[in-house]
Design a protein around this motif. Sequence first.
Motif, PDB file in Angstrom:
ATOM      1  N   VAL A  61      53.888  41.570  45.003  1.00 59.29           N
ATOM      2  CA  VAL A  61      52.742  40.706  45.005  1.00 59.29           C
ATOM      3  C   VAL A  61      51.711  41.949  45.441  1.00 59.29           C
ATOM      4  CG1 VAL A  61      51.607  39.103  46.105  1.00 59.29           C
ATOM      5  CG2 VAL A  61      53.914  38.818  45.699  1.00 59.29           C
ATOM      6  N   VAL A  62      50.728  42.076  44.575  1.00 57.10           N
ATOM      7  CA  VAL A  62      49.460  42.906  45.027  1.00 57.10           C
ATOM      8  C   VAL A  62      48.502  41.933  45.520  1.00 57.10           C
ATOM      9  CG1 VAL A  62      48.583  42.848  42.518  1.00 57.10           C
ATOM     10  CG2 VAL A  62      47.796  44.753  44.096  1.00 57.10           C
ATOM     11  N   ILE A  63      47.776  42.383  46.670  1.00 58.10           N
ATOM     12  CA  ILE A  63      46.715  41.714  47.421  1.00 58.10           C
ATOM     13  C   ILE A  63      45.450  42.479  47.094  1.00 58.10           C
ATOM     14  CG2 ILE A  63      45.952  40.803  49.464  1.00 58.10           C
ATOM     15  CD1 ILE A  63      48.798  40.489  50.546  1.00 58.10           C
ATOM     16  N   THR A  64      44.453  41.734  46.434  1.00 56.06           N
ATOM     17  CA  THR A  64      43.583  42.519  45.965  1.00 56.06           C
ATOM     18  C   THR A  64      42.117  41.824  46.119  1.00 56.06           C
ATOM     19  OG1 THR A  64      42.354  43.860  44.229  1.00 56.06           O
ATOM     20  CG2 THR A  64      43.788  41.950  43.583  1.00 56.06           C
ATOM     21  N   SER A  65      40.881  42.451  45.927  1.00 57.69           N
ATOM     22  CA  SER A  65      39.779  41.670  45.846  1.00 57.69           C
ATOM     23  C   SER A  65      38.685  42.220  44.963  1.00 57.69           C
ATOM     24  CB  SER A  65      39.359  41.456  47.388  1.00 57.69           C
ATOM     25  OG  SER A  65      38.836  42.362  47.625  1.00 57.69           O
ATOM     26  N   GLY A  66      38.427  43.383  44.940  1.00 55.89           N
ATOM     27  CA  GLY A  66      37.602  44.221  44.146  1.00 55.89           C
ATOM     28  C   GLY A  66      36.427  44.489  45.245  1.00 55.89           C
ATOM     29  N   LYS A  67      35.851  43.688  45.923  1.00 56.11           N
ATOM     30  CA  LYS A  67      34.901  44.165  46.911  1.00 56.11           C
ATOM     31  C   LYS A  67      35.650  44.366  48.121  1.00 56.11           C
ATOM     32  CE  LYS A  67      30.682  41.867  49.175  1.00 56.11           C
ATOM     33  NZ  LYS A  67      31.017  42.401  50.363  1.00 56.11           N
ATOM     34  N   ARG A 216      35.429  39.722  37.970  1.00 56.05           N
ATOM     35  CA  ARG A 216      35.844  40.866  37.514  1.00 56.05           C
ATOM     36  C   ARG A 216      37.081  41.320  37.484  1.00 56.05           C
ATOM     37  NH1 ARG A 216      35.574  44.103  33.177  1.00 56.05           N
ATOM     38  NH2 ARG A 216      35.406  46.202  33.685  1.00 56.05           N
ATOM     39  N   VAL A 217      37.712  41.387  38.613  1.00 58.13           N
ATOM     40  CA  VAL A 217      39.197  41.625  38.962  1.00 58.13           C
ATOM     41  C   VAL A 217      40.178  40.869  38.261  1.00 58.13           C
ATOM     42  CG1 VAL A 217      40.640  42.042  40.915  1.00 58.13           C
ATOM     43  CG2 VAL A 217      38.469  42.878  41.122  1.00 58.13           C
ATOM     44  N   VAL A 218      39.691  39.360  38.103  1.00 57.06           N
ATOM     45  CA  VAL A 218      40.676  38.416  37.424  1.00 57.06           C
ATOM     46  C   VAL A 218      40.822  39.177  35.979  1.00 57.06           C
ATOM     47  CG1 VAL A 218      40.909  36.401  36.668  1.00 57.06           C
ATOM     48  CG2 VAL A 218      40.148  36.713  39.105  1.00 57.06           C
ATOM     49  N   GLN A 253      36.657  27.587  43.804  1.00 56.66           N
ATOM     50  CA  GLN A 253      37.791  27.290  42.700  1.00 56.66           C
ATOM     51  C   GLN A 253      37.158  26.855  41.480  1.00 56.66           C
ATOM     52  OE1 GLN A 253      40.307  24.282  44.249  1.00 56.66           O
ATOM     53  NE2 GLN A 253      42.296  24.898  42.990  1.00 56.66           N
ATOM     54  N   GLU A 254      36.017  26.101  41.440  1.00 58.40           N
ATOM     55  CA  GLU A 254      35.439  25.775  39.969  1.00 58.40           C
ATOM     56  C   GLU A 254      35.056  27.029  39.375  1.00 58.40           C
ATOM     57  OE1 GLU A 254      32.949  22.736  40.649  1.00 58.40           O
ATOM     58  OE2 GLU A 254      34.439  21.102  40.964  1.00 58.40           O
ATOM     59  N   MET A 255      34.384  28.137  40.423  1.00 60.68           N
ATOM     60  CA  MET A 255      33.833  29.123  39.473  1.00 60.68           C
ATOM     61  C   MET A 255      34.771  30.181  39.091  1.00 60.68           C
ATOM     62  SD  MET A 255      30.805  30.070  42.190  1.00 60.68           S
ATOM     63  CE  MET A 255      30.282  31.195  40.912  1.00 60.68           C
ATOM     64  N   LEU A 256      36.160  30.309  39.738  1.00 55.14           N
ATOM     65  CA  LEU A 256      37.093  31.631  39.343  1.00 55.14           C
ATOM     66  C   LEU A 256      38.346  30.615  38.550  1.00 55.14           C
ATOM     67  CD1 LEU A 256      37.240  33.478  42.629  1.00 55.14           C
ATOM     68  CD2 LEU A 256      35.909  33.909  40.780  1.00 55.14           C
TER      69      LEU A 256
END
Length: 326
Positions: A61-67, A216-218, A253-256
Motif C-alpha cells: 500500500v502506497v500512502i500518497t497525496s501529491g501536496k 492529479r495524483v489519482v 468525496q463527490e469531487m474526487l
Amino acid sequence: MLTLKPLPANTKPSFLHSLTPFRPKTQTLTKPFKPHSYPAIQSVLQWNRKPELAGETPRVVVITSGKGGVGKTTTTANVGLSLARLGFSVVSVDADVGLRNLDLLLGLENRVNYTLVEVMNGDCRLDQALVRDKRWSNFELLCISKPRSKLPLGFGGKALVWLVESLKSRQEGCPHFILIDCPAGIDAGFITAITPANEAVLVTTPDITSLRDADRVVGLLECDGIRDIKMIVNRVRTDMIKGEDMMSVLDVQEMLGLALLGVIPEDTEVIRSTNRGYPLVLNKPPTLAGLAFEQAAWRLVEQDSMKAVMVEEEPKKRGFFSFFGV
C-alpha cells in the motif's frame, strides 16, 4: 368506676379458642428441580474480534497525496502501528529521499544505522537495515536513504520491487502489509514509490489546493495500473463546516469520486505526539484522531470503506422575542 376481676384458674380467655396451632403444609415435588438455563450468547462485539485479512499477502500500500503537509507521514505511522496492534506484521518504508521523517514520528531516529541504498550496494544485509519497534515486535521500519543524501543514478522503482520480493522470501515469513510513505510531488521519487504498489491511500485535506493535487495524483495512479484507491480526509473541523467556511467530507468525496477510508478530525495532540516521537494510537486515553486512525486501519484490513452522509439541522423556531434579538 371500672373494676378488674381476675379469671378463674381453670378458665381460658375466649379469644384463645379461636386460634389453631400452625401446621406447615408439605408438598412433594413431582418433577426434579432444574435451574433456569439461559441461552448461550452468540453475538460478538466488533471491537472484540480480530478483523479478517482480505486479499493476498503481502499487501503493498502506497500512502500518497501529491501536496506536501497534508499528513502522509502521520497517517503511515499511525495506521502502521494500528495494524501491528491488530496482530498483523507490518513493514513501513520511508521512500522520501533526503527528507525522511517517519523515523522521527515513530521515535526510532537513533536506531537507523543502515538504509536500503546500503543494502543494494552490498554493505549490509536486509535484516540489518530493518529496525524493529520495541513496543510492537511485528512492526518494522526501513528507510531508503540517509538524511540530506541523494539517490544513485541506478536506483528506481525496480529497487522497491526487489525489496518486496526479498520480503516475501525471507526466513521470518512474509509480512502482511508493506506501507510505503510516498514523497510529495509527482517527480521521480513519486514514480519510484508507486511502482511496487497494488493499493493506494490518498491523504487530502478539505481545501481546494490539496484537492486539485489529489485529483492529479489519482490520474497518475490509474495510469500506473493501481485501481484500488481509497481516500483519507485529514484535519476536518466541524465548526468550520457548519459555518460554511470549509468543504464537507461529502463534498470532497463527490469531487474526487473515491471510496472513503477514514475521516481524521483536527487535533492539537498531533503536534505533541510528533514532537515526542509517540504516535497518537498509543496514547492513553485515546484521542479522537487516534481512534479515527484505528478505524481506518480496520477498514484497510478488510478492504472496507465508510460512507459520508449529510445531516440537515432543523431550523430554530422563532418566537415573539426573536424580533428584539433574544
